[in-house]
Design an enzyme around this catalytic site. Structure first.
Site, PDB file in Angstrom:
ATOM      1  N   PHE A   1       0.810  -1.213   0.000  1.00  0.00           N
ATOM      2  CA  PHE A   1       0.000   0.000   0.000  1.00  0.00           C
ATOM      3  C   PHE A   1       0.851   1.274   0.000  1.00  0.00           C
ATOM      4  O   PHE A   1       0.325   2.378   0.101  1.00  0.00           O
ATOM      5  CB  PHE A   1      -0.980  -0.006   1.174  1.00  0.00           C
TER       6      PHE A   1
ATOM      7  N   ASP B   1      -0.518  -9.964  -4.097  1.00  0.00           N
ATOM      8  CA  ASP B   1       0.685  -9.182  -4.384  1.00  0.00           C
ATOM      9  C   ASP B   1       0.304  -7.867  -5.063  1.00  0.00           C
ATOM     10  O   ASP B   1       0.932  -7.434  -6.034  1.00  0.00           O
ATOM     11  CB  ASP B   1       1.684  -9.964  -5.239  1.00  0.00           C
TER      12      ASP B   1
ATOM     13  N   HIS C   1       1.507   0.821  -9.358  1.00  0.00           N
ATOM     14  CA  HIS C   1       2.351   1.888  -9.895  1.00  0.00           C
ATOM     15  C   HIS C   1       1.477   2.766 -10.777  1.00  0.00           C
ATOM     16  O   HIS C   1       0.457   2.318 -11.317  1.00  0.00           O
ATOM     17  CB  HIS C   1       3.504   1.320 -10.722  1.00  0.00           C
TER      18      HIS C   1
END
Length: 441
Positions: free
Chosen positions: A64, A303, A307
């Site tokens: 996060f 996972d 971005h």
């Protein structure tokens, strides 16, 4: 006649008793009754006819990005994405800036998440050469999921590439530790295999041998030190076969993207399919499914590694590795359930019972009297199309944009509070740190 805060009625319940009709009585955030509660009363009654209630889904690997990288995610936005996807709890990773490797940085994250995150949470403490001597204390901090070690470089600067460093960490700790298992020395030697502008060369550089060699080293160190390891995001068939012989020391995580995507993703998605370890070809994907079927794979983690589009749009290999995943974990895997790839019970085992069993989470991971009323309510028959617009991550995109799935999260209940219902945020920001049996007291 009993009175409850909330009764969830008319659902098909999936728990230790199997799958069947049952009501759930909740009081004080805990499950206090299961069964036919027709004569009882409650402040609120939630009719779940036609729906399935699962133990709250726990995503045991998310990034996060807070502190330091909050332009692409923070604890609030990431946890909003979680609850909108039916996830009631997360384990969050330490490759932040500054790194989460000390009591000070860890407790600052706990304070930042409490009553600000939308789901409950635990944070990993990063294992390094420098803090190995403090890890026995740090891994017992309230809200700590355990120690996380990067044996291969990924996002951030956490890295312990050498066997001596990994051994020192394992000797220091008593809880199960989680590992990103890729051989950093091999990665350095193979950098010339990256083809500029061609993300499909990513799995050539970060080859199956890079992952397998690291995992073999890790297992040997676990046996040498007598410690438990958790190998994250397995991406190769060779590792599934190898780890089948080492289940006494090693638990195994697999991800929705390694179970769903294959080599064609690089043609469709380009750098948006770029992950560490990589999405590989169909043969590896099917071997990982074999690990789900035969039980070598213990749990699912997304996972979730967001971005920005700008960071993903750089030409390979300057593009960033990682994709969003916490919000799409439940719908993508329910679609696999509907396709017959795994049973609903197996999905529950990998997303709630499994995390409870491996990490000793106190009062979470089961629909049982005495446990927190964490519930993921799903419509197994509902068909929806995943879109970038639906995803609440600050990154604002998903590799599954435009993909239609059957099976959809319609309710997220955290400690008895309805946080998400039918795509709307109902109760914001009540997240609390999870407790662990090996760190109580």
């Amino acid at each position: 006649m009993a009175h409850y805060d909330t009764i969830f009625k008319n659902a098909t319940l999936v728990n230790h008793d199997g799958e069947g009709q049952s009501d759930i009585g909740v009081r004080g955030g805990r499950i206090v009754a299961l069964g036919a509660l027709a004569g009882d009363t409650a402040d609120a009654v939630v009719d779940c006819k036609g729906l399935h209630i699962l133990p709250g889904v726990i995503d045991t690997q998310v990034h996060f990005r807070e502190p330091g990288l909050t332009h692409k995610e923070d604890l609030e936005s990431g946890s909003l994405s979680a609850v909108m996807g039916g996830v009631t709890g997360v384990f969050e990773m330490p490759n932040t800036n500054p790194l989460t490797t000390s009591r000070e940085t860890f407790e600052a994250k706990i304070a930042a998440g409490t009553n600000r995150m939308h789901c409950d949470f635990a944070f990993y403490i990063g294992g390094t050469h420098e803090n190995a001597g403090q890890l026995a204390e740090l891994e017992k901090l309230p809200g700590c999921a355990g120690v996380k070690v990067f044996m291969g470089s990924s996002t951030g600067s956490l890295l312990v590439a050498d066997d001596d460093g990994v051994e020192a960490i394992l000797r220091a700790i008593s809880r199960r530790a989680a590992f990103h298992s890729e051989d950093e020395y091999m990665l350095e030697q193979r950098k010339h295999l990256r083809v500029p502008g061609d993300p499909s060369s990513h799995p050539v550089w970060r080859s199956p041998e890079v992952a397998l060699n690291s995992t073999k080293r890790l297992v040997e160190l676990a046996r040498k030190t007598g410690k438990r390891i958790h190998v994250l995001h397995i991406s190769t068939g060779e590792e599934i076969a190898y780890l089948a012989d080492h289940k006494d020391v090693a638990s195994v995580e697999v991800t929705p993207h390694h179970l769903t995507l294959d080599e064609t993703a690089y043609t469709r998605l380009g750098t948006y399919a770029q992950m560490n370890p990589p999405v590989r070809d169909k043969a590896h994907r099917e071997a990982i499914w074999g690990g789900v079927r035969n039980g070598v794979a213990d749990i699912l983690g997304s996972d979730h590694a967001p971005h920005t589009r700008e960071e993903k749009d750089h030409a390979y290999p300057d593009s960033h590795s990682g994709m969003t995943g916490v919000q799409t974990l439940v719908p993508t895997m329910l679609d696999h359930v509907n396709a017959g790839k795994l049973s609903l019970m197996r999905f529950v085992d990998m997303t709630s019972h499994g995390p409870n069993r491996l990490f000793g989470i106190a009062n979470k991971g089961r629909i049982a009297v005495g446990y927190d009323a964490d519930l993921t309510i799903v419509d197994l028959k509902r068909r929806e199309t995943i879109t970038n617009e639906w995803v609440k991550s600050r990154a604002g995109w998903t590799p599954y944009d435009g993909v239609s799935v059957t099976g959809w999260p319609v309710g997220t209940i955290v400690r008895g509070k309805t946080v998400m219902w039918q795509g709307e945020l109902v109760t914001p920001s009540t997240g609390q740190p999870m407790r662990f049996l090996e760190a109580l007291g």
